[in-house]
Design a protein around this motif. Structure first.
Motif, PDB file in Angstrom:
ATOM      1  N   LEU A  55       0.948  -1.303   0.053  1.00  0.00           N
ATOM      2  CA  LEU A  55      -0.116  -0.081   0.085  1.00  0.00           C
ATOM      3  C   LEU A  55       0.839   1.282   0.006  1.00  0.00           C
ATOM      4  O   LEU A  55       0.602   2.248  -0.635  1.00  0.00           O
ATOM      5  CB  LEU A  55      -1.048   0.210   1.140  1.00  0.00           C
ATOM      6  CG  LEU A  55      -2.216   0.809   1.134  1.00  0.00           C
ATOM      7  CD1 LEU A  55      -2.944   0.452   0.028  1.00  0.00           C
ATOM      8  CD2 LEU A  55      -2.916   0.482   2.401  1.00  0.00           C
ATOM      9  N   ALA A  56       2.080   1.232   0.519  1.00  0.00           N
ATOM     10  CA  ALA A  56       2.976   2.399   0.718  1.00  0.00           C
ATOM     11  C   ALA A  56       3.648   2.304  -0.765  1.00  0.00           C
ATOM     12  O   ALA A  56       3.405   3.684  -1.141  1.00  0.00           O
ATOM     13  CB  ALA A  56       4.039   2.120   1.424  1.00  0.00           C
ATOM     14  N   LEU A  57       3.630   1.409  -1.585  1.00  0.00           N
ATOM     15  CA  LEU A  57       4.134   1.535  -3.012  1.00  0.00           C
ATOM     16  C   LEU A  57       3.128   2.373  -3.676  1.00  0.00           C
ATOM     17  O   LEU A  57       3.450   3.098  -4.484  1.00  0.00           O
ATOM     18  CB  LEU A  57       4.570   0.267  -3.315  1.00  0.00           C
ATOM     19  CG  LEU A  57       4.986   0.083  -4.920  1.00  0.00           C
ATOM     20  CD1 LEU A  57       6.222   1.037  -5.261  1.00  0.00           C
ATOM     21  CD2 LEU A  57       5.180  -1.277  -5.108  1.00  0.00           C
ATOM     22  N   GLY A  58       2.025   1.872  -3.505  1.00  0.00           N
ATOM     23  CA  GLY A  58       0.871   2.553  -4.342  1.00  0.00           C
ATOM     24  C   GLY A  58       0.628   3.813  -3.854  1.00  0.00           C
ATOM     25  O   GLY A  58       0.375   4.701  -4.839  1.00  0.00           O
ATOM     26  N   LEU A  59       0.700   4.203  -2.723  1.00  0.00           N
ATOM     27  CA  LEU A  59       0.689   5.650  -2.547  1.00  0.00           C
ATOM     28  C   LEU A  59       1.815   6.528  -2.748  1.00  0.00           C
ATOM     29  O   LEU A  59       1.493   7.802  -3.086  1.00  0.00           O
ATOM     30  CB  LEU A  59       0.404   5.727  -0.909  1.00  0.00           C
ATOM     31  CG  LEU A  59      -1.009   6.032  -0.434  1.00  0.00           C
ATOM     32  CD1 LEU A  59      -1.669   7.097  -0.633  1.00  0.00           C
ATOM     33  CD2 LEU A  59      -1.653   4.722  -0.965  1.00  0.00           C
ATOM     34  N   ALA A  60       2.875   6.110  -2.994  1.00  0.00           N
ATOM     35  CA  ALA A  60       4.332   6.612  -3.582  1.00  0.00           C
ATOM     36  C   ALA A  60       4.032   6.925  -4.965  1.00  0.00           C
ATOM     37  O   ALA A  60       4.098   7.910  -5.221  1.00  0.00           O
ATOM     38  CB  ALA A  60       5.598   5.786  -3.294  1.00  0.00           C
ATOM     39  N   LEU A  61       3.417   6.010  -5.842  1.00  0.00           N
ATOM     40  CA  LEU A  61       3.145   6.125  -7.055  1.00  0.00           C
ATOM     41  C   LEU A  61       1.847   7.203  -7.137  1.00  0.00           C
ATOM     42  O   LEU A  61       2.128   8.255  -8.156  1.00  0.00           O
ATOM     43  CB  LEU A  61       2.698   4.748  -7.630  1.00  0.00           C
ATOM     44  CG  LEU A  61       3.803   3.841  -7.916  1.00  0.00           C
ATOM     45  CD1 LEU A  61       2.979   2.357  -8.090  1.00  0.00           C
ATOM     46  CD2 LEU A  61       4.641   4.185  -8.860  1.00  0.00           C
ATOM     47  N   LEU A  62       1.163   7.159  -6.301  1.00  0.00           N
ATOM     48  CA  LEU A  62       0.244   8.108  -6.288  1.00  0.00           C
ATOM     49  C   LEU A  62       0.685   9.542  -6.152  1.00  0.00           C
ATOM     50  O   LEU A  62       0.394  10.691  -6.886  1.00  0.00           O
ATOM     51  CB  LEU A  62      -0.866   8.002  -5.364  1.00  0.00           C
ATOM     52  CG  LEU A  62      -2.166   8.995  -5.280  1.00  0.00           C
ATOM     53  CD1 LEU A  62      -3.098   8.505  -6.234  1.00  0.00           C
ATOM     54  CD2 LEU A  62      -2.942   8.665  -3.924  1.00  0.00           C
TER      55      LEU A  62
END
Length: 397
Positions: A309-316
């Protein structure tokens, strides 16, 4: 500009960090704890208009300094509301405090006023990345400012707003004393066309061009920033709720949001370099694809895998950075000087409204469907930017 942004970043982050907690404490319920965010947004939309009009008439120094001074007054108002335990004063002060948020965002335009065309994006990104320094320091001073407030008999949660008042006030003083010559006024003198040179100080009273009359690049830049803001705010708003519902504590939530905020501002130099090298349209397409990737990663992240989820939010955050720098460059490059600041402020109003709408609808989507639906829906909305980018790319430069 960089120094002012360091101060304003501290003012922005310190207040927002505890805004919801202070509202919850004063109201005695968590149901209305989201009101500070809504009031910040509404206040920032209104302030964007005032800052833009004043900047168009009197230059960036006057507009930005006034915006930060009003933000400082709003922070002091929150402090007084907490001491007096006054809910009406709290709401009014939070609305006024939103002026700092609007000014912090509009400051990026000042970075591009005097930059040569092939360096505009990097100039914008330099101003943006400076915000990171203050935004990191602000939340880390919450405990210290809370303890200082408690020692003076002020509610602990109001302490960070005292820091915000000082920080916004310092940003205003820096601009008044050091932002000389004024970048927008000097740009008119040095780089204006013959038509622009004939425009006098009454340019702020002239009607803003209708959307259909604006250059295609300006319309595209506005669309990119509106969509990226809506997607980013929607997914970011519900991520802490999603984590909490699946048993994760505040430590995990803090890590994910910290990664997201860092990804919003720290890659700004990279975003600027890409825009200057490959053009804002190409980077707008990359922003859309990055947000699609963020939706897929966050939407399908296993509930126990915080790192995913942290990776997804970093991409966001990265997608937002790419879109903001690309869109800002299009507005700074393709707008005539005599209407530049006013059109830019109108676009920022749309961006603020898009963020408020994304945040408001995100809870409805998650309640009616799921967080996965929200994340994938955000990616689908971002994907809609690609036809716009490709259509504009085929048209005249």
């Amino acid at each position: 500009m960089v120094l002012a942004q360091v101060f304003s970043g501290a003012g922005l982050a310190a207040g927002i960090t505890v805004g919801a907690l202070l509202a919850q404490d004063m109201l005695g319920t968590a149901g209305l704890a989201g009101l500070p965010s809504a009031l910040f947004t509404i206040g920032s939309a209104g302030a964007a208009v005032v800052v833009g009009r004043l900047s168009q008439r009197s230059g960036r120094r006057a507009g930005l300094a006034l915006g930060y001074a009003v933000g400082a007054a709003g922070a002091l108002g929150v402090l007084l509301a907490a001491v007096a335990d006054s809910i009406p004063l709290l709401f009014i002060a939070l609305f006024v405090y939103g002026a700092g948020t609007a000014t912090n965002l509009q400051a990026r335009y000042a970075g591009a006023d005097l930059a040569p065309p092939h360096h505009k994006a990097r100039a914008v990104s330099t101003v943006l990345v400076a915000t990171t320094l203050g935004a990191v320091a602000g939340p880390n001073l919450v405990t210290a400012t809370g303890a200082l407030a408690a020692a003076w008999g002020i509610p602990r949660l109001a302490g960070p707003f005292g820091l915000a008042a000082v920080a916004y006030g310092a940003a205003a003083v820096v601009l008044v004393l050091l932002l000389r010559p004024d970048p927008l006024l000097l740009a008119r003198e040095l780089g204006a066309s013959e038509r622009d040179k004939q425009v006098t100080d009454d340019s702020a009273d002239r009607p803003v061009p209708a959307a259909a009359d604006l250059p295609a690049g300006v319309r595209l830049g506005a669309a990119v920033m509106v969509v990226t803001q809506a997607v980013m705010v929607a997914v970011m708003t519900m991520t802490p709720v999603h984590l909490q519902h699946h048993g994760h504590g505040t430590a995990a939530i803090g890590v994910v949001i910290a990664v997201h905020v860092a990804a919003m501002y720290l890659p700004s130099p990279l975003s600027g370099w890409l825009v200057d090298k490959h053009g804002p349209r190409a980077v707008s397409a990359l922003a859309a694809l990055t947000l699609v990737s963020a939706g897929l990663v966050a939407g399908f992240a296993p509930v126990g895998a915080v790192w995913a989820l942290a990776l997804g939010l970093a991409l966001l955050g990265l997608g937002w950075s790419l879109g903001l720098v690309a869109g800002t460059t299009l507005l700074s490059r393709d707008l005539p000087l005599h209407s530049r600041a006013r059109v830019q402020c109108n676009v920022d109003v749309l961006v603020a409204i898009a963020g408020a709408g994304g945040g408001a609808l995100s809870g409805v989507v998650v309640a009616g469907a799921s967080y996965t639906t929200l994340a994938l829906g955000g990616g689908a909305l971002a994907l809609c930017l690609l036809p716009l980018v490709l259509r504009r790319a085929r048209g005249p430069a």
